[in-house]
Design an enzyme around this catalytic site. Sequence first.
Site, PDB file in Angstrom:
ATOM      1  NE  ARG A 246      -1.212  28.187  37.558  1.00 50.87           N
ATOM      2  CZ  ARG A 246      -2.066  27.806  38.516  1.00 50.87           C
ATOM      3  NH1 ARG A 246      -1.707  26.931  39.444  1.00 50.87           N
ATOM      4  NH2 ARG A 246      -3.283  28.283  38.541  1.00 50.87           N
ATOM      5  CD  GLU A 336      -8.318  24.395  40.703  1.00 55.31           C
ATOM      6  OE1 GLU A 336      -9.523  24.575  40.965  1.00 55.31           O
ATOM      7  OE2 GLU A 336      -7.410  25.090  41.193  1.00 55.31           O
ATOM      8  CG  ASP A 359     -10.539  27.070  42.634  1.00 55.08           C
ATOM      9  OD1 ASP A 359     -11.234  27.789  43.357  1.00 55.08           O
ATOM     10  OD2 ASP A 359      -9.743  26.215  43.067  1.00 55.08           O
ATOM     11  CG  ASP A 360      -6.185  28.139  39.613  1.00 53.70           C
ATOM     12  OD1 ASP A 360      -5.772  27.741  40.708  1.00 53.70           O
ATOM     13  OD2 ASP A 360      -6.540  27.375  38.696  1.00 53.70           O
ATOM     14  CG  ASN A 501      -0.785  26.786  47.178  1.00 53.14           C
ATOM     15  OD1 ASN A 501      -0.465  27.006  48.330  1.00 53.14           O
ATOM     16  ND2 ASN A 501      -1.936  27.179  46.663  1.00 53.14           N
TER      17      ASN A 501
END
Length: 645
Positions: A246, A336, A359-360, A501
């Site tokens: 992803r 990530e 992080d996400d 994003n």
Amino acid sequence: MFSLGGSCSYLNSSVYGVSKSLVQCTHSRVSPPSMAVVSLGSNNRQVDETAVSKQNASHIPSSSSSTAVEKDLKSSVCGGVEDVYGEDSATEDQYITPWTVTVASGYPLLRDPHYNKGLAFNGKERDAHFLRGLLPPVVISQDLQVKKMMRSMRQYQVPLQRYMAMMELQERNERLFYKLLIENVEELLPVVYTPTVGEACQKYGSIFRQPQGLFISLKEKGRILEVLKNWPEKKIQVIVVTDGERILGLGDLGCQGMGIPIGKLSLYTALGGIRPSACLPVTIDVGTNNEQLLNDEFYIGLRRKRATGQEYAELMEEFMSAVKQNYGEKVLIQFEDFANHNAFDLLSKYSSTHLVFNDDIQGTAAVVLSGLMASLNLVGGTLSEHTFLFLGAGEAGTGIAELIAIEMSKQTGAPLEETRKKIWLVDSKGLIVRSRMESLQHFKRPWAHEHEPVKNLLDAVKAIRPTVLIGSSGAGQTFTEEVVQAMSSYNKKPVILALSNPTSQSECTAEEAYKWSEGRAVFASGSPFGPVEYNGKVYVSGQANNAYVFPGLGLGLIISGAIRVHDDMLLAASEALAEQVSQENLDRGLIYPPFANIRKISAQIAARVAAKAYELGLATRLPPPENLVEYAESCMYSPNYRNYH
Ligand SMILES: O=C([O-])CC(=O)C(=O)O
Ligand SMILES: [Mg+2]
């Protein structure tokens, strides 16, 4: 290359790690005396014990005598600690590795990105390092090199060309790359990071030039430790790992997701001051379900469907164990851009045994919570007086929701089950409500509140009347004019965050948010938007991107020697970031401080995270430094050139 037969100070201790270190030599007339490279045959690289004994074994010719030799080699290469490669103890019929210690100088020095300074080598260095004639006569400063590079960067019209120029610079002259990035962070962040890095990943097969990280595929199963040892650097402090399923909001890009760990780690150095040589980008390749890539002749990954279940879990388990075995307990692993199911599973599986964070889920949560805390200065009220609606109930959506609920609970003393009720999530099937409980994935269940079913976002906005709307679904153009208008009809200043994003996946543009809310929205987005003029006024929006937090969070974990990541560290990072938003920023509608100050901001975040690690008893670097902010700043990598002997 020059062989040094004489005594170099490091030779007595260890051959590990010398290829990148400056060494003092006492050899009579060996010039130039500054760089050392350990060479293995014709192949200059660092090698460790196991790698070499394997190489020795594999270099044995397949003649009839080879078995006997192999047997000998196994039985008698045992020179002990000081003779790890068996040069002294080996008998005449045994194979040994022809070690030489050499100094990188002349042409190879110009080809070494860690040490190359290009035209900035001064006259003395040019003499000492055999560079005369290899460079034109002029000597220029690093500052002038930065100026020149920026001018040429600006001449590229196509973003991907800028990205490639930056990558080329990183491969040619690392310190110049980082100086350029640090000093022009606002201009270059969109080049090495979102949105351009997204396009780079999509086209990675075509633009791939040199390995900048480790590719670990199913083919390496059973040999991951060996693969880690192939990486030239030994003292790794941060690993960013993806399996490419992803990538941003672009979906499954398989092995080509490598651009993301590389980009994130460039920011670890530029924004957080972690040494480049301590950073390791990793892509785990278990295949891809992206048909277009599978049919692309330039695709660089395994041409197979993604491994799942046990096959996947076993590879990840081997990777996680090998990392700990090779680099120790205190190496930070940042997960990530994994797909939801794996992201949550990996985080819960490894957060109690390794220094990991996602992080996400967590980085994004800390940044968004910080922006929300800052936005209260503009919209009024406390966190728990607001109502939150998310479009997207994946990693970012549920991660942010949970951190908001934790913070509310801390502030009000209300239990988490209560504070969660102020937060609603919409996924592809509509509002997450109790009647959907049975069919919901486990990470969505805490958000299934009592409500009648609602099918889409617009109806959910009308039913819930949120004060804050957050987009985290990865799907672009979903905050329509009707949605933004509905938000603006219930709120004097609606808070609207379009986090997905890259820019193409943003829920709405900055211009749309200001236009459709008649200039009243407090807006921030995951990818950057330029200033917008509406009704004669200029609006500047912030970038709600995890890049504000992960570099400082990582620095804080490293300088305190933390062994685990704790939610309270994320809250500490959020608070530290929110405190960096000045009145002047707020007056311009900004809920994040400018990226231009990011190194100072990272030091503040690092200090708060480290303080929390000490407070929680999770720090191992003792005693704690007196002034953590100063200490964090003093630990940061500087990209300025060093003088060579
Ligand atoms: O990379 C970024 O810009 C932010 C992020 O983690 C994502 O979108 O997955
Ligand atoms: Mg990400």
